[in-house]
Design a protein around this motif. Structure first.
Motif, short mmCIF file in Angstrom:
data_model
loop_
_atom_site.label_atom_id
_atom_site.label_comp_id
_atom_site.label_asym_id
_atom_site.label_seq_id
_atom_site.Cartn_x
_atom_site.Cartn_y
_atom_site.Cartn_z
N GLY A 118 -68.22 -16.99 32.84
CA GLY A 118 -66.85 -17.36 32.30
C GLY A 118 -65.98 -15.98 32.36
N GLU A 119 -66.25 -15.16 32.99
CA GLU A 119 -65.35 -13.91 33.36
C GLU A 119 -64.43 -14.22 34.17
OE1 GLU A 119 -65.72 -9.20 34.03
OE2 GLU A 119 -67.58 -10.18 34.41
N LYS A 120 -63.10 -14.00 34.45
CA LYS A 120 -62.22 -14.34 35.55
C LYS A 120 -62.28 -13.02 36.46
CE LYS A 120 -59.42 -17.20 32.74
NZ LYS A 120 -57.96 -17.49 32.20
N LEU A 121 -61.93 -13.45 37.73
CA LEU A 121 -61.62 -12.44 38.74
C LEU A 121 -60.34 -11.56 38.50
CD1 LEU A 121 -62.72 -11.19 41.37
CD2 LEU A 121 -61.38 -13.00 42.36
N HIS A 122 -59.16 -12.11 38.03
CA HIS A 122 -58.30 -11.77 37.77
C HIS A 122 -57.54 -11.80 36.49
CE1 HIS A 122 -57.74 -10.53 41.97
NE2 HIS A 122 -57.75 -11.86 42.28
N GLU A 123 -57.41 -10.83 35.62
CA GLU A 123 -56.85 -10.97 34.14
C GLU A 123 -55.35 -11.54 34.18
OE1 GLU A 123 -57.35 -8.35 30.30
OE2 GLU A 123 -56.68 -7.30 31.93
N GLN A 124 -54.93 -12.44 33.43
CA GLN A 124 -53.69 -13.05 33.17
C GLN A 124 -53.11 -12.66 31.56
OE1 GLN A 124 -54.82 -17.27 34.37
NE2 GLN A 124 -52.79 -16.96 35.11
N ILE A 125 -52.05 -12.02 31.65
CA ILE A 125 -51.44 -11.79 30.51
C ILE A 125 -50.82 -13.03 29.65
CG2 ILE A 125 -49.52 -10.46 29.32
CD1 ILE A 125 -49.76 -8.24 31.27
N HIS A 126 -50.20 -14.17 30.45
CA HIS A 126 -49.68 -15.24 30.11
C HIS A 126 -50.15 -16.44 31.07
CE1 HIS A 126 -46.47 -14.98 32.95
NE2 HIS A 126 -46.45 -13.61 32.71
#
Length: 201
Positions: A118-126
């Motif tokens: 479930g962990e994303k490669l790149h974090e998104q703020i929105h």
């Protein structure tokens, strides 16, 4: 989903708002203390993926974000701090090793352990369909939550609550996907519910 609940809970006497955080440097959940501990132990320093990026913020920035969000008059909104460019976690690990007076991959090895479920490669703020709006604070932006009645939110949450109480993972994932359309569960989740068993036997 939590933001939607908070937005729906606003009323005539109550005013609620949400804040979105990046990784708070030095907090108990931050990767920095973990890296420092691994460096002190001689390694390896563990990184999930060589290209993984995250946003980082300091503890004072996080506190100011919460206080500023509480001072804004508009309720039901989600506030986001402008955290600049994302940082490659691999670069952060190498820099911390160097700041310790050691050489990455020589004195302290770095091991790539893979992304967790479930962990994303790149974090998104929105989200892609969200438009951050400026506020009175130059470094804080707001995302307007959709207008939903609290009773409607409670009704839509009832299948999620029932799935948790039955400890039915398939029903839980199904309810989450109904509530959050862009939610993608990690891997295949089989339907092992008693209801399905009774229908097929």
């Amino acid at each position: 989903l939590g933001e939607r609940i908070v937005a729906a809970a606003n009323g005539e006497r109550e005013a609620f708002a949400s804040v979105r955080f990046g990784n708070v440097l030095g907090s108990s959940g931050s990767v920095v203390p973990i890296f420092r501990r691994q460096i002190a132990d001689g390694g390896p320093v563990t990184v999930t993926h060589p290209d993984a990026t995250r946003f980082f913020m300091t503890l004072p920035e996080a506190v100011q974000l919460v206080l500023q969000a509480a001072a804004f008059s508009a309720a039901g909104r989600t506030f986001v701090l402008n955290m600049g460019e994302p940082v490659r976690v691999m670069d952060l690990a190498r820099r911390l090793i160097e700041l310790s007076g050691l050489r990455p991959d020589v004195d302290v090895p770095i091991t790539v352990v893979g992304l967790r479920p479930g962990e994303k490669l790149h974090e998104q703020i929105h989200a892609d369909d969200e438009i951050p709006r400026p506020t009175d604070h130059p470094k804080i932006f707001a995302v307007q939550a959709g207008a939903e009645a609290l009773e409607d939110v409670r009704r839509r949450l009832s299948p999620l609550r029932a799935a948790v109480e039955r400890r039915n993972r398939f029903a839980l994932v199904t309810a989450m996907r109904d509530l959050v359309p862009d939610y993608e569960p990690e891997g295949f989740v089989a339907d092992t519910s008693a209801e399905r068993t009774s229908r097929t036997t």
